[in-house]
Design an enzyme around this catalytic site. Structure first.
Site, PDB file in Angstrom:
ATOM      1  CG  PHE A 121       7.303  25.086   7.067  1.00 37.52           C
ATOM      2  CD1 PHE A 121       6.661  25.298   8.495  1.00 37.52           C
ATOM      3  CD2 PHE A 121       8.581  25.585   6.572  1.00 37.52           C
ATOM      4  CE1 PHE A 121       7.587  25.721   9.228  1.00 37.52           C
ATOM      5  CE2 PHE A 121       9.222  26.127   7.527  1.00 37.52           C
ATOM      6  CZ  PHE A 121       8.962  26.514   8.996  1.00 37.52           C
ATOM      7  CB  SER A 135       2.105  17.010   1.726  1.00 42.11           C
ATOM      8  OG  SER A 135       1.409  16.939   3.113  1.00 42.11           O
ATOM      9  CB  VAL A 136       6.638  16.555  -1.567  1.00 43.36           C
ATOM     10  CG1 VAL A 136       6.985  16.529  -2.862  1.00 43.36           C
ATOM     11  CG2 VAL A 136       7.286  17.694  -0.611  1.00 43.36           C
ATOM     12  CG  ASP A 157      17.418  22.479   8.131  1.00 44.46           C
ATOM     13  OD1 ASP A 157      18.002  21.642   8.862  1.00 44.46           O
ATOM     14  OD2 ASP A 157      16.237  22.175   7.509  1.00 44.46           O
TER      15      ASP A 157
END
Length: 820
Positions: A518, A520-521, A631
């Site tokens: 969901f 950006s890092v 997940d």
């Protein structure tokens, strides 16, 4: 049932022992396939006058205090520790001859500890590492060695609360104190060896430091306890320490112990164990420790009491145990964020705290208290100043431990502590009756009455509409505040950062690591030098559920194979998750057919698989509530600088009560990794086992489970795997980019069979993750007669429209070097 808790350094601290008959020989070593059984009536059981008992299985030396290894029990003969301890020996010192039982040094070189029913309780995980035997050294180090007498595993690397002469505490390692003198469970106080030196802290958000010793501008590597000092070194080749803490030279056996109250003490055998020094003693004396009077307690001249108000008669705190004031105080009415308007301060003049980190500088007490009221996680406003009370520093801790009176002749500062408390109901003024008076004066004409009534009704209608809108708006805002503030109330929550904190840490979000899920890092660095990865969540409507799930799920749990959530930010529209930085990024970039970098060798891949299994075993089997990740895929498995694997991205996870065997939920996860039972929406933790099986195959085969670039008949890994396995062509599937993998073909095929077991179509036929670990550690075999008709990826792919788009995580190319 007898249960063995595992402590690799648990020392018997008691009065003089009473010896039973024993054999006069030194037996410090054991060979492979040796086993022992714990029995209360066995020889070499030593009873102590405090009611505790030890049963030695290995003993090093006679005449005087010596090291032994075996079982320790106190009181009920129901719970035992497997421990290394110091005992006083005489000329009859010896151990029981080996017999059938537990623990055992297995034939393949693994030291394992089993319960009375044969259940594996603990293992050194050294199977197939060429172990030749077990030895207890004269320094008290329990060692597994190979044929060249090199160390394969040693207890010196696994610390609890003690340090013995010759043992190193390396950078990144801790001593952890027990909860109390009678409860050996690990507590909240710990001593860390860092690059700057020794730091003693108590766990909170963030940790609160009460003792520091080291040197600046030098990167330290380890501390070592030797006779006469605790020395600090820069690296393993140093011949002389850069700093040292002097300790009384030993005339007998000594050891250092981090006590449950925070003291770092040196004990020596002098006709019994006697304290000979305390390293952490400071200039503020006995009260300057975090748990000397428990949480919220006040220490004065070694006596403990609860905070009281000097302005009203209300009791805001009460002793947890009236007979033991040192256990601390609890609030009569717990603080709640949804009733923040009834918060007030209990002011303690001339009180101070064992630690202080300025959150606000150059301020006054009123601004300090205002800042605490606005921050739900703040539990007190601690204000320190010199001669000018309008120019001081403010500390806003999220948890309060022991307080103490401020002795200005020692501290050389003024200090005030204002503890946030909840006003009791009896002190809340009753609601004012706002209903209008019914009496009227004089008479009005009918027309005037009608007009007045009409206008009144109109105004009342408008007023009610406005009032309803205001109430709705306030409730909406309150729900959002409660939703966020409740995270601060959960025990063990990580640090809450402001948006400005993270903006500064990431240099205005300048260094982007990647995208996925969901948002950006970005890479960043906190003020204390900790490297972090900040996940910035986009599109609030979709990520709110994911954000709250991730913080609540892993905010309060800790495991070596789970990426640590350092903190979070819920500041207006900003939602950020702050993780430990993982230098080698996500697993997918290391296994998906890379030819530009050195491929992972078999040993590394095998360890990564075991790390993933341990993380997945912890979630449903050891947490208070079962946690199902939902997940599991290579993009959500991160690698640190030593290629230790850790699970990340818990945004889709599900909490399940222990009494639930299965749960109904919307389909969520990533197509290609979904277990067949998702089609019924009734799942168990075995859905993660299925995904784990897919990941194993991807690691071994060096490819994705779906490859568009491959010929049509080879695009789906599961279909290809089924065909090759049924034709006995297992070796054709091994990663072709790694010669090392090819040379270990037999072991790789064995691992593929583990994957097959995990991929069984019916969930009940899959193993638990704890069983998988036993197989990987070589103490259990893979189930026979496995079914190879597990569902192929085509079925899951064709049903993608049934997946809830808000919960699904798309399978994207990963360029991530940090948690997503």
């Amino acid at each position: 049932m007898t249960f063995f808790q595992i402590f690799l350094f648990a020392y018997v601290l008691s009065s003089s022992p009473i010896f039973t008959t024993s054999q006069p020989f030194d037996y410090p070593t054991a060979t492979l396939s040796t086993s022992w059984i714990n029995s209360v009536s066995a020889n070499h059981s030593i009873d102590f006058t405090d009611g505790s008992t030890i049963r030695a299985i290995l003993l090093r030396g006679t005449f005087g205090p010596r090291y032994a290894c075996g079982f320790y029990c106190k009181g009920n003969y129901e719970t035992y520790l497997f421990a290394i301890f110091i005992v006083q020996t005489n000329s009859g010192g010896g151990i029981t001859s080996p017999s059938i039982g537990f623990p055992q040094l297995t034939y393949n070189g693994d030291l394992v500890l089993k319960d009375v029913d044969g259940t594996l309780a603990w293992s050194t995980n050294t199977a197939r590492r060429s172990v030749a035997g077990l030895n207890l050294t004269e320094m008290g180090n329990l060692i597994l060695f190979d044929e060249n007498e090199s160390v394969v595993w040693q207890s010196f690397d696994h610390h609890t609360d003690c340090l013995v002469p010759g043992q190193r505490l390396k950078s990144g390692q801790n001593l952890t104190a027990s909860v109390s003198s009678s409860n050996w469970t690990q507590g909240g106080i710990y001593l860390s060896m860092t690059n700057q030196g020794l730091i003693a802290s108590i766990r909170s958000n963030p940790p609160q430091v009460y003792f520091e010793y080291g040197i600046t501008n030098v990167k330290l590597s380890y501390a070592m306890f030797i006779n006469g000092s605790l020395d600090l070194y820069t690296n393993s080749t140093e011949t002389s320490p850069l700093a040292k803490i002097d300790i009384p030279p030993a005339s007998s056996a000594q050891y250092i112990k981090l006590d449950y109250d925070g003291h770092l003490k040196i004990f020596e055998w002098l006709t019994g164990w006697k304290e000979v020094a305390d390293i952490t003693t400071g200039y503020l004396g006995e009260c300057n420790y975090p748990m000397v009077c428990g949480e919220n307690g006040i220490c004065s001249n070694g006596q403990c009491s609860c905070p009281t108000s000097s302005t009203d008669s209300a009791n805001y705190f009460k002793l947890i145990d009236g007979r033991q004031p040192n256990l601390g105080c609890s609030q009569v009415i717990p603080l709640t964020c949804d009733a923040s308007k009834f918060h007030k301060f209990l002011d303690l003049d001339e009180a101070t705290y064992f630690t202080f980190t300025a959150d606000i500088s150059s301020t006054n007490i009123n601004r300090c208290k205002e800042a605490c009221l606005k921050n739900c996680s703040c539990k007190a406003a601690i204000f320190r100043y010199g001669s000018n009370s309008f120019d001081g520093d403010c500390y806003l801790p999220s948890q309060i431990f022991s307080l103490m009176n401020n002795e200005k002749d020692k501290s050389h500062y003024n200090s005030t502590i204002s503890i946030k408390v909840q006003v009791p109901p009896s002190a809340i003024p009753p609601s004012v009756d706002l209903s209008p008076a019914s009496a009227t004066k004089g008479k009005k004409s009918p027309l005037g009455t009608i007009l007045g009534s009409g206008i009144g009704i109109l105004l009342a209608t408008v007023a009610i509409g406005i009032l309803v809108f205001i109430i709705w708006k306030k409730r909406k805002n309150l729900r959002e505040e409660i939703e966020e503030d409740f995270l601060d109330q959960l025990p063990g929550m990580p640090t809450r950062f402001s948006f400005e904190d993270l903006k500064n840490a990431t240099e205005n979000f300048n260094k982007k690591l990647g995208e996925g899920g969901f948002g950006s890092v970005f890479q960043g660095t906190l003020k204390d030098g900790t490297e972090i990865a900040v996940k910035c969540l986009d599109e609030m409507g979709q990520v709110k559920k994911s954000f709250l799930a991730e913080v609540e799920t892993i905010g309060s749990i800790h495991h070596v194979n789970l990426v640590r959530l350092i903190g979070f930010c819920a500041d207006k529209s900003h939602r950020h998750l702050v993780y430990e930085y993982m230098k080698n990024g996500s697993l997918d970039k290391w296994i998906y057919g890379r030819t530009t970098a050195t491929p992972l060798d078999w040993k590394c891949r095998k360890k990564i698989i075991l790390d993933i299994a341990r993380g997945l075993s912890y979630l449903p089997e050891e947490c208070r509530q079962k946690i199902v990740h939902l997940d599991i895929k290579p993009q959500n498995i991160l690698l640190d600088e030593n290629f230790n694997a850790k699970l990340s991205d818990f945004g889709l996870s599900k909490l399940i009560d222990r009494n639930q065997s299965q749960v109904v939920t919307n389909m969520r996860g990533t197509p290609g990794y979904l277990a067949p039972e998702w089609l019924s929406s009734v799942i168990t933790e075995k859905v993660d086992v299925y995904s784990f099986g897919i990941v194993i195959l991807e690691i071994l085969c060096g490819r994705r489970n779906f490859e568009k670039s491959e010929p049509e008949e080879e695009r789906h890994l599961l279909s290809l795997f089924k065909t090759k396995a049924q034709n006995g062509q297992w070796l054709d599937l091994i990663d072709k980019h790694s010669e090392d993998m090819q040379s270990h073909g037999g072991e790789v095929v064995e691992m593929m069979q583990v994957a097959v077991w995990c991929l069984q179509g019916y969930y009940a036929n899959r193993p638990s993750m704890s069983t998988v670990i036993k197989v990987l550690e070589g103490v259990k075999d893979v189930e026979k007669d496995l079914d190879y008709n597990f569902e192929s990826p085509e079925i899951a792919t064709n049903r993608i429209p049934e997946v809830d788009s808000r919960d699904a995580t798309p399978l994207l190319p990963s360029t991530l070097s940090g948690p997503r």
